[in-house]
Design an enzyme around this catalytic site. Structure first.
Site, short mmCIF file in Angstrom:
data_model
loop_
_atom_site.label_atom_id
_atom_site.label_comp_id
_atom_site.label_asym_id
_atom_site.label_seq_id
_atom_site.Cartn_x
_atom_site.Cartn_y
_atom_site.Cartn_z
N ASN A 272 0.86 -1.17 0.00
CA ASN A 272 0.00 0.00 0.00
C ASN A 272 0.90 1.23 0.00
O ASN A 272 1.77 1.37 0.87
CB ASN A 272 -0.88 -0.03 1.25
CG ASN A 272 -1.78 1.18 1.36
OD1 ASN A 272 -1.30 2.31 1.53
ND2 ASN A 272 -3.08 0.96 1.30
N ALA A 273 0.73 2.11 -0.96
CA ALA A 273 1.65 3.24 -1.11
C ALA A 273 1.67 4.14 0.11
O ALA A 273 2.73 4.66 0.50
CB ALA A 273 1.30 4.04 -2.36
N ASP A 293 1.38 9.20 -8.42
CA ASP A 293 0.28 9.18 -9.40
C ASP A 293 -0.84 8.30 -8.86
O ASP A 293 -1.09 7.20 -9.36
CB ASP A 293 0.79 8.64 -10.74
CG ASP A 293 -0.30 8.64 -11.81
OD1 ASP A 293 -1.27 9.42 -11.68
OD2 ASP A 293 -0.20 7.84 -12.77
N CYS A 333 -5.82 13.01 -10.61
CA CYS A 333 -6.78 12.82 -11.69
C CYS A 333 -8.22 13.02 -11.19
O CYS A 333 -9.17 12.65 -11.86
CB CYS A 333 -6.63 11.45 -12.33
SG CYS A 333 -6.89 10.06 -11.20
#
Length: 390
Positions: A272-273, A293, A333
């Site tokens: 998990n980032a 990102d 995004c």
């Protein structure tokens, strides 16, 4: 002619269209009894003046999506011309004709329609009732224009449910290879058209991948790597790249992409980032280049506040782990998070980290995803290339 029916809209809706937006909401419909679900309708205001012609939805809160503000005849020739214009724009922009977005809905004045080209394969998404009804015509136009091996209608996107449309996938032509191997900027890249994110790949980040390679150096981290998009480019200019994602299928694709390009300096890490960034920070890790990102944190307006907190956390961690002079490529995004809100978040994160940010590039989605200035929803991807200074 494909037109049928007429809709009367209130002044507020007409004013919105006159200002250049393509949408009219259901609350601004005064009389839509003459419209059929998914029809193409003539739209007039309360004085009886023509406002234009539009796609009509019987279900969505966005009831009208305009095709023209004039009195043009909406027939098959009209749509052929719109496809001509979209192709001409991409030729002028120098977009790769074999791997690119060929139709970007409102950005190409074809609301609710997405067409991506991956070599001999086309992926189509019909997001609204009207483009769903036009599917035979779209197939005809695409077949004549590109002679594809397959047209893949990937209509499994949840926004269709707002239109009362079923979720489905349909292949017209040859079976899809999985993965499909493409030459993208000289790299052999595998994409999954039926199972990958979006239509198989993040085409909207392609120009940002190239930008990252202009500035990347030293030890690099690509958080939320998916199939290794940024990592593949950073590997050419960085000593070592850690590519992190919590999706095992995505990491398998990233590993395969690294292997088929002989890139031995990419280390794919299943994590998990958020947790990974916290752990690396505790360990005192230092990087020269970090890419963030993440997926869209704000799915609606109500989730913006929480999204900004999430963006701030990961950006603050990244800033603290970058050496002075290091490069941060950071993206959002979430179209509900404006560029102004994103910039304010970055400034707050830098203030908390005790560093300055130098803007090297201020970017957005790739040019084959054109933006209409009067339709802010067409500008959804924010990307900043920043230098960290202490």
């Amino acid at each position: 002619m494909l037109e049928n029916g007429e809709v009367l809209i209130r002044k507020r809706g007409a004013d919105r269209v006159h200002r250049g937006h393509l949408w009219v909401y259901r609350s601004d419909i005064k009389d839509g009894r003459g419209a059929q679900p998914g029809g193409i309708v003539r739209v007039t205001d309360e004085r009886g003046a023509l406002v234009g012609k539009a796609f009509y939805s019987s279900m969505s809160q966005i009831a009208l999506r305009f095709l023209t503000r004039g009195n043009a005849t909406i027939d098959e020739a009209f749509f052929h011309k719109r496809f001509d214009a979209a192709d001409a724009l991409r030729t002028r922009l120098g977009v790769d004709p074999n791997v690119s977005r060929r139709i970007f809905s409102e950005g190409d004045l074809l609301p609710g329609l997405i067409v991506d080209r991956y070599g001999d394969y086309l992926v189509v998404q019909s997001l609204i009732q009207s483009t769903d009804r036009l599917r035979p015509l779209v197939n005809e136009i695409l077949t004549a224009r590109y002679q594809p091996k397959s047209i893949f209608h990937r209509n499994d996107i949840r926004v269709r449910e707002l239109e009362g449309l079923p979720l489905s996938q349909e292949v017209i032509g040859d079976p899809l290879p999985d993965p499909l191997i493409l030459n993208i900027d000289g790299k052999q890249v595998g994409v999954s058209l039926s199972g990958g994110q979006k239509t198989g790949s993040y085409l909207d980040q392609r120009e940002n991948h190239r930008a990252a390679a202009r500035y990347g150096h030293g030890r690099a981290l690509d958080a939320f790597t998916y199939a290794g998009g940024f990592a593949l480019y950073l590997a050419d200019v960085c000593e070592h790249v850690e590519a992190v994602d919590m999706s095992e299928p995505a990491l398998e694709m990233a590993r395969a992409n690294a292997e088929r390009n002989g890139l031995k300096n990419i280390e794919c890490i299943d994590a998990n980032a958020f947790d990974f960034l916290r752990q690396r920070f505790k360990e005192g890790a230092r990087y020269d280049t970090i890419v963030l990102d993440p997926p869209a944190f704000a799915k609606n307006k109500e989730s913006v506040e929480g999204a900004i907190r999430g963006y701030k956390e990961i950006n603050n961690r990244a800033m603290r782990m970058l050496r002075s002079g290091g490069v941060l490529v950071t993206c959002s995004c979430s179209h509900h998070v404006s560029e102004g809100e994103f910039v304010e978040m970055l400034a707050d994160a830098a203030n908390d980290a005790g560093c300055w940010l130098r803007v090297l590039e201020r970017r957005m989605q790739a040019s084959d995803h054109p933006v209409l200035l009067s339709v802010p929803e067409t500008l959804y991807l924010k990307c900043f290339v920043l230098q960290i200074l202490y």
